[in-house]
Design an enzyme around this catalytic site. Structure first.
Site, PDB file in Angstrom:
ATOM      1  N   HIS A  76       0.857  -1.194   0.000  1.00 45.72           N
ATOM      2  CA  HIS A  76       0.000   0.000   0.000  1.00 45.72           C
ATOM      3  C   HIS A  76       0.892   1.242   0.000  1.00 45.72           C
ATOM      4  O   HIS A  76       1.952   1.260   0.623  1.00 45.72           O
ATOM      5  CB  HIS A  76      -0.904  -0.010   1.238  1.00 45.72           C
ATOM      6  CG  HIS A  76      -2.001   0.994   1.137  1.00 45.72           C
ATOM      7  ND1 HIS A  76      -1.792   2.335   1.369  1.00 45.72           N
ATOM      8  CD2 HIS A  76      -3.312   0.861   0.810  1.00 45.72           C
ATOM      9  CE1 HIS A  76      -2.940   2.980   1.181  1.00 45.72           C
ATOM     10  NE2 HIS A  76      -3.872   2.109   0.839  1.00 45.72           N
TER      11      HIS A  76
ATOM     12  N   GLU B  44       0.696   3.885   1.551  1.00 45.22           N
ATOM     13  CA  GLU B  44       0.994   4.425   2.887  1.00 45.22           C
ATOM     14  C   GLU B  44       2.134   3.651   3.549  1.00 45.22           C
ATOM     15  O   GLU B  44       2.915   4.210   4.315  1.00 45.22           O
ATOM     16  CB  GLU B  44      -0.288   4.407   3.740  1.00 45.22           C
ATOM     17  CG  GLU B  44      -1.246   5.496   3.277  1.00 45.22           C
ATOM     18  CD  GLU B  44      -2.716   5.197   3.492  1.00 45.22           C
ATOM     19  OE1 GLU B  44      -3.055   4.306   4.288  1.00 45.22           O
ATOM     20  OE2 GLU B  44      -3.540   5.882   2.841  1.00 45.22           O
TER      21      GLU B  44
ATOM     22  N   SER C 110     -10.737   7.011  -3.247  1.00 46.87           N
ATOM     23  CA  SER C 110     -11.959   7.833  -3.185  1.00 46.87           C
ATOM     24  C   SER C 110     -13.182   7.163  -3.794  1.00 46.87           C
ATOM     25  O   SER C 110     -14.065   7.840  -4.318  1.00 46.87           O
ATOM     26  CB  SER C 110     -11.714   9.206  -3.839  1.00 46.87           C
ATOM     27  OG  SER C 110     -10.745   9.922  -3.111  1.00 46.87           O
TER      28      SER C 110
HETATM   29  P1  13P Z   1      -9.907   5.997   0.211  1.00 44.88           P
HETATM   30  O1  13P Z   1     -11.032   5.134  -0.259  1.00 44.88           O
HETATM   31  O2  13P Z   1     -10.142   6.599   1.569  1.00 44.88           O
HETATM   32  O3  13P Z   1      -9.512   7.003  -0.812  1.00 44.88           O
HETATM   33  O4  13P Z   1      -8.631   5.047   0.440  1.00 44.88           O
HETATM   34  C1  13P Z   1      -8.260   4.176  -0.569  1.00 44.88           C
HETATM   35  C2  13P Z   1      -7.234   3.253  -0.044  1.00 44.88           C
HETATM   36  O5  13P Z   1      -6.125   3.643   0.259  1.00 44.88           O
HETATM   37  C3  13P Z   1      -7.616   1.839   0.111  1.00 44.88           C
HETATM   38  O6  13P Z   1      -6.498   1.041   0.326  1.00 44.88           O
END
Ligand code: 13P
Length: 260
Positions: A106, A108, A221
């Site tokens: 991911h 992040e 999103s």
């Molecule tokens: P959002 O749906 O909050 O944009 O996040 C997407 C995400 O990172 C799922 O792994």
């Protein structure tokens, strides 16, 4: 007996919830119970549903989700089988908690923990070895998109992140443009379609295997309002959902795209 996600039903679309670092035990229980109720009342869907809560909730939510045929996934795992890795979680520990899936790579994790695509490939190999299905994330930054490098950047990430092991049965790709995560901004349908085609080509070239049945999810999103438009794009085989998965009703609104 309902089939666990990712087994024989290999080519079904997937809607996966990534709760990220959200959810105290009570919130998590309420959310999982709410979703299970909606699923049990809502009839058959032509997709599999996976919920990836924080690790503290995995075992606690296992039974309620399983009773509604919702699969459980982790959000990350270590590339080592076990050992001196304080604070980390192994793939086998996820399996031990009832997981069938794990999200790897991911953005992040790549940004906040310096995870490289090489690390992601090692983690994926370990996860597959432990019997998990891998949801492997790739995605370009806004700068990559603006400079016209999105296809190359995502292609390179994928080539390196894919493990030698595994196939379309146990590897799912999630295309998550970094600039679309949590921002309310999404690529247009043509951009998503083009990227998903590119991902299939790179997968095929890298794994030199059968690309039929490869599921490529879109993430960034996605909400109940835009889900049908996104999930109808050719080559989009489901969604990986962050923010909207923290409400059972909103998440169900996305899954319902695959209802009758
Ligand atoms: P959002 O749906 O909050 O944009 O996040 C997407 C995400 O990172 C799922 O792994």
């Amino acid at each position: 007996m309902t089939q666990p996600v990712g087994s024989a039903a290999a080519a079904r679309p997937i809607v996966a919830a990534n709760w990220k670092m959200n959810g105290m035990r009570r919130d998590g229980r309420d959310l999982a119970q709410g979703l299970a109720r909606l699923k049990l009342a809502g009839g058959e869907l032509a997709c599999d549903i996976i919920v990836c809560p924080p690790v503290t909730l995995l075992f606690e939510l296992r039974d309620v989700l399983q009773a509604a045929a919702i699969a459980l996934g982790g959000q990350d795992c270590h590339d080592a089988e076990k050992g001196a890795h304080t604070g980390d979680i192994s793939a086998r520990m996820l399996v031990d908690c009832g997981c069938h899936h794990v999200i790897l790579g991911h953005s992040e994790r790549r940004a906040n923990h310096g995870e490289t695509s090489e690390t992601v490939a090692r983690k994926a190999a370990t996860a597959l070895e432990a019997g998990l299905n891998v949801i492997l994330c790739v995605g370009e930054s806004e700068a990559d998109r603006d400079t016209g490098n999105a296809l190359d950047v995502v292609g390179d990430q994928l080539k390196i992140s894919l493990p030698v092991q595994g196939s379309t049965k146990d590897i799912v790709i999630a295309y998550e443009p970094v600039w679309a995560i949590g921002t309310g901004r999404i690529p247009n349908a043509a951009q998503i379609g083009k990227m998903h085609r590119h991902i299939r080509e790179i997968y095929k070239a890298t794994k030199s295997g059968d690309v039929n049945g490869l599921r490529v999810l879109y993430g960034g999103s996605v909400n109940a309002e835009n889900a049908s438009d996104i999930l109808s794009i050719e080559g989009v085989d489901g969604a990986l959902v962050g923010g909207a998965s923290l409400s059972a009703e909103k998440f169900w609104g996305i899954c319902a795209h695959y209802g009758e």
